[in-house]
Structure formats: structure tokens, C-alpha cells
Motif scaffolding. Structure first.
Motif, PDB file in Angstrom:
ATOM      1  N   THR A 170     -19.996   8.624 -53.422  1.00 48.33           N
ATOM      2  CA  THR A 170     -19.130   7.408 -53.761  1.00 48.33           C
ATOM      3  C   THR A 170     -19.282   6.768 -52.552  1.00 48.33           C
ATOM      4  O   THR A 170     -19.871   6.746 -51.536  1.00 48.33           O
ATOM      5  N   ARG A 171     -20.637   5.394 -53.040  1.00 51.74           N
ATOM      6  CA  ARG A 171     -19.959   4.104 -52.177  1.00 51.74           C
ATOM      7  C   ARG A 171     -19.094   3.829 -51.971  1.00 51.74           C
ATOM      8  O   ARG A 171     -17.587   3.374 -52.493  1.00 51.74           O
ATOM      9  N   VAL A 172     -18.908   2.979 -50.059  1.00 57.69           N
ATOM     10  CA  VAL A 172     -17.635   3.140 -49.523  1.00 57.69           C
ATOM     11  C   VAL A 172     -18.266   1.325 -49.049  1.00 57.69           C
ATOM     12  O   VAL A 172     -19.078   1.044 -48.802  1.00 57.69           O
ATOM     13  N   GLY A 173     -16.881   0.414 -49.758  1.00 57.43           N
ATOM     14  CA  GLY A 173     -17.279  -0.940 -49.204  1.00 57.43           C
ATOM     15  C   GLY A 173     -15.919  -1.165 -48.517  1.00 57.43           C
ATOM     16  O   GLY A 173     -15.375  -0.540 -47.739  1.00 57.43           O
ATOM     17  N   PRO A 174     -15.960  -2.569 -48.116  1.00 55.79           N
ATOM     18  CA  PRO A 174     -15.321  -2.608 -45.947  1.00 55.79           C
ATOM     19  C   PRO A 174     -13.363  -2.740 -46.906  1.00 55.79           C
ATOM     20  O   PRO A 174     -12.834  -2.276 -46.545  1.00 55.79           O
ATOM     21  N   GLU A 175     -12.977  -2.187 -48.705  1.00 50.53           N
ATOM     22  CA  GLU A 175     -12.165  -1.987 -48.627  1.00 50.53           C
ATOM     23  C   GLU A 175     -11.707  -0.419 -48.967  1.00 50.53           C
ATOM     24  O   GLU A 175     -10.572  -0.771 -49.591  1.00 50.53           O
ATOM     25  N   GLY A 176     -13.172   0.215 -48.883  1.00 52.24           N
ATOM     26  CA  GLY A 176     -12.996   1.358 -49.219  1.00 52.24           C
ATOM     27  C   GLY A 176     -13.650   2.285 -50.290  1.00 52.24           C
ATOM     28  O   GLY A 176     -14.208   0.944 -50.593  1.00 52.24           O
ATOM     29  N   PRO A 177     -13.432   3.357 -51.264  1.00 51.67           N
ATOM     30  CA  PRO A 177     -14.433   3.543 -52.214  1.00 51.67           C
ATOM     31  C   PRO A 177     -14.389   2.490 -53.083  1.00 51.67           C
ATOM     32  O   PRO A 177     -13.623   1.968 -53.834  1.00 51.67           O
ATOM     33  N   VAL A 178     -15.651   2.748 -53.549  1.00 51.60           N
ATOM     34  CA  VAL A 178     -16.238   1.728 -54.842  1.00 51.60           C
ATOM     35  C   VAL A 178     -15.747   2.401 -55.397  1.00 51.60           C
ATOM     36  O   VAL A 178     -16.627   3.096 -56.105  1.00 51.60           O
ATOM     37  N   PRO A 179     -15.012   1.228 -57.012  1.00 54.45           N
ATOM     38  CA  PRO A 179     -15.187   2.609 -58.297  1.00 54.45           C
ATOM     39  C   PRO A 179     -15.588   2.781 -58.778  1.00 54.45           C
ATOM     40  O   PRO A 179     -16.790   1.822 -59.239  1.00 54.45           O
ATOM     41  N   THR A 180     -16.259   3.236 -59.900  1.00 54.86           N
ATOM     42  CA  THR A 180     -17.019   4.248 -60.846  1.00 54.86           C
ATOM     43  C   THR A 180     -16.035   2.591 -62.090  1.00 54.86           C
ATOM     44  O   THR A 180     -14.941   3.026 -62.312  1.00 54.86           O
ATOM     45  N   LEU A 181     -17.024   2.327 -62.620  1.00 62.85           N
ATOM     46  CA  LEU A 181     -16.351   1.538 -63.770  1.00 62.85           C
ATOM     47  C   LEU A 181     -17.083   2.651 -65.115  1.00 62.85           C
ATOM     48  O   LEU A 181     -18.169   2.756 -65.802  1.00 62.85           O
TER      49      LEU A 181
END
Length: 353
Positions: free
Chosen positions: A3-14
Motif C-alpha cells: 500500500t502506498r503511504v502519503g504524508p497523511e497515512g496510507p493512500v486508499p485504493t479507489l
């Protein structure tokens, strides 16, 4: 892929869905995988029955721990507003799940994503046609429209559709998965297929209580202009009489006036389900025999009802039932749906007449 992680946490699958069945199969896909952040974007049509089922499915998605984003994306400034609002999410999503690869809306959204993983979940039997067209390099067009000339809107949208079609094929840095309960004869090279066995549905609902007699599953083949309404009514009447059917589970697109006429002519109790039939059947009660014309349920109900004792039987569409305006592809496609169901699930055949 992690799972990709961004500055605010995991980036969701869309996940983009436009029908209750697409949302159901998105939940099945998520159930099949390790837990991850998933945002389901619902793009509801105007049809009130579809909207009602989508709202019920959205509740189940939230109960399963997923975020649901309801977008009124049609009419007026809706499309522009929706695309603008979704663009940042699309650019950052690690994977994108789509339920209708024929949708112009989905085609437009696919042009905005560079997600390294794309997933197509079932939108009924249309998935079989989609995979075949993709493998053959053909224009993406729904089976009941196959053979018709592209209209002005098709031509205007052609560049967007061509870009989306390229996105739906594996390429450098991009994988494509088809998650399906259907038999897929031709799969493009490099496309991964995963079997949908309805594990979430079976764990969440049932097993159902079985009622005596038979239930009959309706179809929207009349509404799509494929089957003559008089012939269809006669077939329903014949099946109900021959198999002691007492209930008719209507497809969400069937018109009320057609259903009223069927009830008057056959004495069947008309049920308009508030959820996809796979869930209704698992909740029960459901007939020991479920009769269906060629449709997705001849492939999905045997999986959803596995081990319950309920049996699914299929009735072919007689070529004489087809309308003069039916696509040249219709006869072969419908026969293929039932032939593969009989082969894979050992379904019993029944005749109307």
C-alpha cells in the motif's frame, strides 16, 4: 505491491461503481485480499431502483470498514465537478478498481490515473464480452449494441475511449487484473485473472432456509430491446406453470407496467429486491429450484448457494423470441452464457413451451 503511504497515512485504493452488482463484486475483491484502505466512489444513475440498491450496498460497504463517497455525477455541472474533485485522488491512488469498463465516465476517469495497478470486477456477463474485445483489439461496445454504427457521441468520445482502452492493458509499470466469477475464454496476454468465489457473501449471509417449489429470476432483455415482450411473457407463464414457481424476482431495470402484466397473467408474486440477488438468495428463503433465463446469475448463484441444497436451472432464449432490432451478436452471446454455465456448474436445462 504494498500500500502506498502519503504524508497523511496510507493512500486508499479507489473503486468506481455504477451498479449494485459492481459494488458487491468490489466487496468480494476486497475480501479476497489482505486488509487495505479502500474508498468506494459511487456514481449513481438516475434509475430509482438502481439508486435504492446502491444505497443499501453502500451501507454494507461501510459496515465492512470501507469509506464510501457518493457522487451525483450526472447532468448539469455534475461531471465537471466530480472529475475535478476526484483528480487529486486519482493521481495518487496505488490501484484503481472499476466495475464497468464500457462506461464513458470510467473511460474519462482512467485518462487521469497513472495507478500501477488496475482491477476490473464483474459487471455481469458484460465482463465476458469486455475481455474478448480487449484480447481481439476490438472497439469496446456492449454486446446488445454490437454491430451498430458508432453514434455522434461515440465518435466525439473516441479519443478518450482509446486512451482508456490502453490503460486497461498491461504496460510498463502497470498490471491489470480481472476479478470474475465468469468463465473467460480469451484473456489478453499479461492480464491476471482471479476467481470470485463469493466468499464475502457466504460469510456474511445465510445459509438460507429453502422453500418448496421454484422461484423465477427476471431479466431486462425486454428493456434492452433484445427479446419480444409478448414472447417473454408467454415463456414466463409456461415456466411458472410447468415448475410450480410462485415468486418472480424482478431485475432492477424491469418496468413496473411489464411486472404488473406478468403478475396478472401468471399469478406470480413479484418481488423487487433491495439488494443483488446473490445476497437475497443467501438471506433466504429461496426456492429449492431457481429458474433463470441467460444472465449473470446462472454463474453467480451456484457459487453463492454452494452447499445449501438449492439448485439453479437455466432456460435458453429461443431465437424466435428475439426482436427484429436485436444485435446480430445477441443469439450467440446468450447461448454462450448458458452453455458455459451448464459446463462449469452442471446446471439443469429447462424449456419454456
Amino acid at each position: 505491491m504494498s500500500t502506498r503511504v502519503g504524508p497523511e497515512g496510507p493512500v486508499p485504493t479507489l473503486a468506481f461503481v455504477e451498479s449494485p452488482v459492481q459494488l458487491l463484486n468490489t466487496l468480494e475483491w476486497a475480501h479476497h485480499r489482505p486488509p487495505e484502505a479502500l474508498t468506494v466512489v459511487v456514481l449513481p444513475p438516475a434509475d430509482p431502483m438502481t439508486r435504492g440498491q446502491l444505497r443499501r450496498m453502500a451501507e454494507l460497504a461501510r459496515d465492512a470498514g470501507h469509506r464510501v463517497r457518493w457522487e451525483e455525477a450526472r447532468g448539469g455541472t455534475g461531471p465537471l465537478r466530480t472529475v475535478r474533485g476526484l483528480a487529486p485522488l486519482l493521481r495518487g491512488a496505488p490501484r484503481v478498481v472499476v466495475g464497468d469498463p464500457f462506461s464513458r465516465y470510467v473511460h474519462l476517469l482512467l485518462t487521469l490515473t497513472r495507478a500501477p495497478e488496475l482491477v476490473v470486477v464483474d459487471d455481469g456477463t458484460a465482463t465476458m464480452e469486455f475481455v474478448g474485445q480487449l484480447a481481439a483489439g476490438e472497439r469496446l461496445v456492449r454486446w446488445h449494441r454490437h454491430g451498430g454504427r458508432p453514434g455522434p457521441r461515440d465518435l466525439a468520445f473516441a479519443p478518450v475511449t482509446a486512451t482508456a482502452r490502453r490503460r486497461l492493458l498491461p504496460g510498463p509499470g502497470r498490471t491489470v487484473e480481472v476479478f470474475s466469477a465468469l468463465p473467460l475464454a480469451a484473456v489478453p496476454e499479461g492480464v491476471r485473472t482471479t476467481a470470485n468465489e463469493f466468499g464475502w457473501t457466504r460469510s456474511r449471509f445465510g445459509p438460507p432456509r429453502l422453500s418448496e417449489g421454484a422461484d423465477l429470476v427476471g431479466t431486462s432483455l425486454v428493456e434492452t430491446g433484445v427479446v419480444d415482450p409478448v414472447r417473454y411473457a408467454a415463456a414466463v407463464r409456461s415456466l411458472a406453470r410447468a415448475h410450480g414457481a410462485t415468486r418472480y424476482f424482478a431485475h432492477r431495470r424491469e418496468r413496473p407496467e411489464k411486472l404488473h402484466a406478468l403478475a396478472a397473467a401468471t399469478g406470480l408474486e413479484i418481488r423487487r429486491p433491495d439488494l443483488p440477488l446473490e445476497l437475497i438468495a443467501r438471506r433466504g428463503p429461496i426456492g429449492r429450484t431457481v429458474l433463470s433465463f441467460p444472465s449473470t446469475v446462472v454463474h453467480t448463484l451456484p457459487l453463492a448457494l454452494a452447499g445449501t441444497g438449492a439448485r439453479v436451472a437455466v432456460c435458453d432464449i429461443d431465437p424466435e423470441w428475439l426482436t427484429a432490432g436485436a444485435s446480430p451478436r445477441a443469439r450467440g452471446f446468450l447461448a454462450g452464457v448458458t452453455d458455459t454455465a451448464r459446463e462449469v456448474h452442471r446446471l439443469r436445462s429447462v424449456c419454456a413451451g
